[in-house]
Design a protein around this motif. Structure first.
Motif, mmCIF file in Angstrom:
data_model
loop_
_atom_site.group_PDB
_atom_site.id
_atom_site.type_symbol
_atom_site.label_atom_id
_atom_site.label_comp_id
_atom_site.label_asym_id
_atom_site.label_seq_id
_atom_site.Cartn_x
_atom_site.Cartn_y
_atom_site.Cartn_z
ATOM 1 N N ARG A 90 0.822 -1.086 -0.095
ATOM 2 C CA ARG A 90 -0.131 -0.088 0.013
ATOM 3 C C ARG A 90 0.801 1.221 -0.097
ATOM 4 O O ARG A 90 1.997 1.442 0.570
ATOM 5 C CB ARG A 90 -1.067 -0.059 0.958
ATOM 6 N N GLU A 91 0.471 2.211 -0.584
ATOM 7 C CA GLU A 91 1.349 3.415 -0.836
ATOM 8 C C GLU A 91 1.141 4.059 0.767
ATOM 9 O O GLU A 91 0.510 3.932 1.593
ATOM 10 C CB GLU A 91 0.702 4.413 -1.714
ATOM 11 N N SER A 128 2.640 1.258 -5.342
ATOM 12 C CA SER A 128 1.382 0.858 -5.028
ATOM 13 C C SER A 128 0.472 0.211 -5.842
ATOM 14 O O SER A 128 -0.707 -0.258 -5.776
ATOM 15 C CB SER A 128 0.460 2.213 -4.567
#
Lengths: 432, 245
Positions: free
Chosen positions: A2-3, A89
């Motif tokens: 996930r970013e 991401s």
């Protein structure tokens, strides 16, 4: 992966900047980043750089059976891929919301606006038609993928040539490029997307948001238009409330931007055509800027002096004369250039994205060209012509009349003091 | 345009409507007992069913939870018998997932999600019969269902489509008008403040015509909001009569 979420500090900093009409990379509210369009050696292969966002489009075609309800029409198939290479991401093989959104937007922008003549792609009615396939790959994600993808797709389609076919009786022959020249697609118009991001419940608006700006935005409005001022598609997204006036204003801005970008694409196509005709070298290897490690380069960060006192001018001049670098030759007198402390970088293309104006970019490029010429003179001039750089010059800015805009760049005092006249080198006009 | 005359010389449309006239709207709220809120709407021949569950705890992956507002989960599907050609997949194709996304955006803008942190609101919409204006029917049905579920919203969200033929904006397109390949615009409006929650347009339209087109769609949305309002009031009256004794 996930970013990484943006910290509150950073978010507030960005929003504060937007409120004060300042952007992280020194652009104005309605400015695009530099756009570069480069074509590959194959027909229909195109890389578009929008600042640091980089997108590749490859057009290909094959003979297929037509759809049942449209027996005389060729098929235009669009597919956009977010490779994990572009951003950590992006996960491979997953239909994310962003991917669905981008794909549908691209489809609606190009296919639903009927930008290419699909009937001319018919070979045998009801049996064989050309399927033109556009694959758009995102190579680097630095915001505003949609605009970059739409430019790459339409430039790729305009550049593409399909093999010629001949029909004798019920025999269909596909000629190789050696036998017959391949034929270009017939393009009716060039739809190009322009993205507007909105901040603080639609109070502030930015054109061409970069990745950071996209992460703090409330919502996005994408308008696809062609240079005939026809709107090909509109899409608002994100939970923002828009007013009708805002939409109309955006459509006006979009029409200006689109005509600039269309000119740029035609110019790039023209350059490529000329290079091919003259038998010169073409393709990415020629048109991508070479990155060599030859010099020590330190980046100058520019200080905005719009609200500084006139009294500081003496100091300004001192700094100016000290740094007799090509950077200060541009003629932007009242803004001193401060060297980034301790950050002397090796290499030509390592640029600090902070506060580098467009003029300097071009200057750099010119310098680079000169350097190349010195080094090997036998190299054909052609090598550079593939890359066309657009920058929003101030003249173009004036076209969009909006009272809200603060012309920071223009706010330098007109009474050019008797500065050490480095103006003798004229400010290079942007290509367009 | 496929040889179809969308607007007659007398200024009437294919189904005899005037350019700015809406199709007949019929709606009912509270059609299911199981769901927290439900509604059924007919806009001409387009029929849609909406069901709302929630606000409830976040189901599925916990990572979706938002600490400051509710998550809205939308699913759009079309019955296999809703179109002239039988559909193979009721949901999950590109168009449906796009539609789900748009519904989600519309309701994220309209529902006061910040009142329900760490929770989820599910909105399921199904098109039973499709005759143009699917998006608008879905939004209108979902609005009624959300109201039926008692979830607070800023305002009614009303959606309507509009097209542009021979310099005349047409409101509330039917299937024949939509599939002709002309301009079609879908707009979701919060009528009281005049704010646009979603705007989507396809096909070519000259910039100068955008203003009248949006204006026509907004007027149509306001008309729809009056109808929805009367439906809600009537429903409340019925329910209160039932619960009185």
């Amino acid at each position: 992966m996930r970013e990484t979420p943006l910290s509150n500090c950073e978010r507030q900093f960005l929003l504060k900047g937007i409120e004060e009409k300042k952007r992280l990379d020194g652009r104005q509210t309605y400015d695009y980043r530099n756009i570069k369009i480069a074509f590959g050696t194959d027909y229909g292969c195109c890389i578009v750089d929008l600042g640091k966002t980089r997108v590749l489009a490859q057009v290909s075609c094959e003979l297929v059976a037509p759809k049942e309800n449209r027996p005389t029409e060729g098929i235009l198939f669009l597919s956009l891929e977010l490779s994990p290479m572009a951003s950590p991401s992006f996960e491979p093989g997953r239909q994310s919301e962003l991917l669905v959104k981008l794909n549908r937007l691209l489809e609606r922008c190009l296919r639903n606006s009927k930008c290419i003549d699909t009937e001319s792609l018919c070979v045998v009615s009801g049996e064989k038609v050309w399927q033109v396939r556009v694959d758009v790959h995102v190579l680097n994600h630095d915001g505003n993928l949609m605009d970059a993808a739409s430019i790459a797709a339409i430039a790729g389609l305009s550049h593409f040539r399909r093999p010629d076919v001949g029909i004798q009786g019920d025999q269909v022959t596909v000629y190789s490029p050696e036998e017959r020249d391949p034929v270009p697609l017939s393009i009716y118009h060039m739809p190009i997307c322009v993205s507007f991001s909105f901040y603080l419940q639609g109070t502030y608006l930015l054109v061409d948001p970069c990745e950071r700006e996209e992460r703090v935005m409330d919502g996005l409005l994408v308008i696809a238009m062609n240079k005939h001022r026809e709107i090909c598609s509109i899409q608002s997204s994100g939970g923002i409330m828009l007013l009708k006036e805002q939409v109309l204003r955006c459509s006006k801005i979009a029409s200006v931007k689109v005509s600039e970008i269309t000119d740029l694409i035609s110019k790039a196509l023209e350059n490529d055509r000329r290079a091919r005709k003259e038998g010169g070298r073409c393709g990415f290897a020629e048109s991508m800027p070479v990155e060599r490690i030859t010099v020590l380069k330190s980046d100058g960060a520019q200080i905005e002096m719009s609200d500084a006192e006139v009294g500081s001018e003496a100091v300004t001049m001192a700094t100016e004369s000290q740094s007799a670098e090509p950077l200060s030759e541009v003629g932007r007198v009242p803004s001193p250039v401060v060297r980034a402390p301790g950050a002397v970088q090796v290499g030509e293309c390592l640029q600090n994205a902070w506060g580098l104006g467009e003029e300097e970019d071009e200057d750099d490029e010119e310098e680079e060209e000169r350097l190349e010429m010195q080094e090997d003179n036998q190299r054909p001039m052609k090598s550079k012509s593939e890359v066309v750089v657009i920058s929003d010059s101030e003249e173009e800015e004036v076209v969009i009349l909006h009272p809200k805009k603060t012309q920071v760049k223009d706010s330098k005092p007109e009474t050019k003091p008797e500065a050490p006249s480095k103006k003798k080198k004229k400010k290079k006009q942007p290509l367009h | 345009m496929a040889g179809l005359e969308l607007l007659s010389d007398q200024g009437y449309r294919l189904d005899g409507r005037k350019p700015s006239e809406l199709r007949k709207v019929q709606a009912r709220m509270g059609v299911f007992a199981q769901a927290d809120g439900s509604a059924y709407i007919e806009q001409g021949n387009t029929k849609a069913l909406a069901v709302v569950y929630g606000p409830h705890e976040v189901r599925g992956s916990r990572s979706k939870t938002l600490h400051d507002r509710a998550v809205i989960n939308c699913q759009y599907s079309m019955a296999t018998f809703s179109t002239a050609e039988r559909k193979r997949r009721p949901h999950g194709d590109r168009k449906s997932s796009e539609m789900s996304l748009h519904l989600k955006q519309t309701f994220e803008a309209a529902v006061l999600t910040q009142l329900y942190p760490r929770s989820q609101i599910d909105i399921y919409v199904k098109i039973l019969q499709s005759d143009g204006g699917n998006y608008s029917a879905c939004v209108n049905a979902a609005t009624l269902a959300v109201i039926d579920a008692g979830i607070p919203m800023r305002d009614y969200v009303c959606a309507c489509s509009a097209g542009f033929v021979e310099d005349t904006p047409l409101a509330d397109l039917c299937h024949a008008e939509e599939s002709g390949g002309g301009t079609s615009l879908a707009l979701a409006l919060l009528p009281r403040s005049g704010q646009i929650a979603l705007l989507q347009m396809d096909a070519r339209l000259h910039q100068d015509h955008l203003d009248p087109l949006i204006e026509a769609a907004m007027t149509a949305c306001k008309g729809l909001s009056d109808v929805l309002d009367s439906v809600v009031r009537q429903h409340l009256q019925e329910v209160s009569v039932l619960t009185r004794d």
